[in-house]
Design an enzyme around this catalytic site. Sequence first.
Site, PDB file in Angstrom:
ATOM      1  N   SER A  44       0.820  -1.219   0.000  1.00  0.00           N
ATOM      2  CA  SER A  44       0.000   0.000   0.000  1.00  0.00           C
ATOM      3  C   SER A  44       0.848   1.262   0.000  1.00  0.00           C
ATOM      4  O   SER A  44       0.518   2.235  -0.685  1.00  0.00           O
ATOM      5  CB  SER A  44      -0.949   0.008   1.202  1.00  0.00           C
ATOM      6  OG  SER A  44      -1.926  -0.999   1.044  1.00  0.00           O
ATOM      7  N   CYS A  45       1.934   1.249   0.737  1.00  0.00           N
ATOM      8  CA  CYS A  45       2.802   2.435   0.799  1.00  0.00           C
ATOM      9  C   CYS A  45       3.439   2.704  -0.557  1.00  0.00           C
ATOM     10  O   CYS A  45       3.584   3.856  -0.970  1.00  0.00           O
ATOM     11  CB  CYS A  45       3.858   2.266   1.886  1.00  0.00           C
ATOM     12  SG  CYS A  45       3.144   2.146   3.541  1.00  0.00           S
ATOM     13  N   THR A  46       3.799   1.647  -1.260  1.00  0.00           N
ATOM     14  CA  THR A  46       4.379   1.802  -2.589  1.00  0.00           C
ATOM     15  C   THR A  46       3.344   2.354  -3.561  1.00  0.00           C
ATOM     16  O   THR A  46       3.624   3.292  -4.315  1.00  0.00           O
ATOM     17  CB  THR A  46       4.939   0.455  -3.089  1.00  0.00           C
ATOM     18  OG1 THR A  46       5.965   0.026  -2.175  1.00  0.00           O
ATOM     19  CG2 THR A  46       5.517   0.579  -4.485  1.00  0.00           C
ATOM     20  N   ALA A  49       2.838   6.070  -2.826  1.00  0.00           N
ATOM     21  CA  ALA A  49       3.973   6.881  -3.278  1.00  0.00           C
ATOM     22  C   ALA A  49       3.968   7.031  -4.800  1.00  0.00           C
ATOM     23  O   ALA A  49       4.176   8.127  -5.328  1.00  0.00           O
ATOM     24  CB  ALA A  49       5.284   6.251  -2.810  1.00  0.00           C
TER      25      ALA A  49
END
Length: 154
Positions: A44-46, A49
């Site tokens: 999710s963080c990727t 970003a």
Amino acid sequence: MGLQVGDLAPEFTLPRDGAGTISLADLKGRKVVLYAYPKDDTESCTKEAIAFNGLRAEFAAAGADIVGISPDPIKRHDRFKQKYALTFPLVADEARAVLENYGIWVEKSMYGRKYMGVERTTFLIDQHGRIVRIWPKVKVAGHAEEVLAAVRAM
């Protein structure tokens, strides 16, 4: 009680990817999208970003800077940024002081286990350092586009 729309965003100076530091004061006079995420190079963080990075030119055209913040160390930020060709700064809050000041270092629970972590949250800060909008417990799909629409509406 956490931060509210209309509050002054808490000042910070943190180390950034590549070297050096970023302060909220350095960005005065610009709109700031400060998005907090739990960990570099996770699914999710990727996605989050990459979504913000893909709209970076549109954010810049609307007078906004994007800054990502997590408790990961600088070396991890550097690898993450290089791996995905991210073009906005990532700041490291390893001591979690800024995350706590923003009220997003919270108790979380997964599979019945409680632990402390970052609540994925985005703050839109105006040119004078006031919080204009807060997106708590962000769902990644469509989020960057929603934030861009809010920036453009300012």
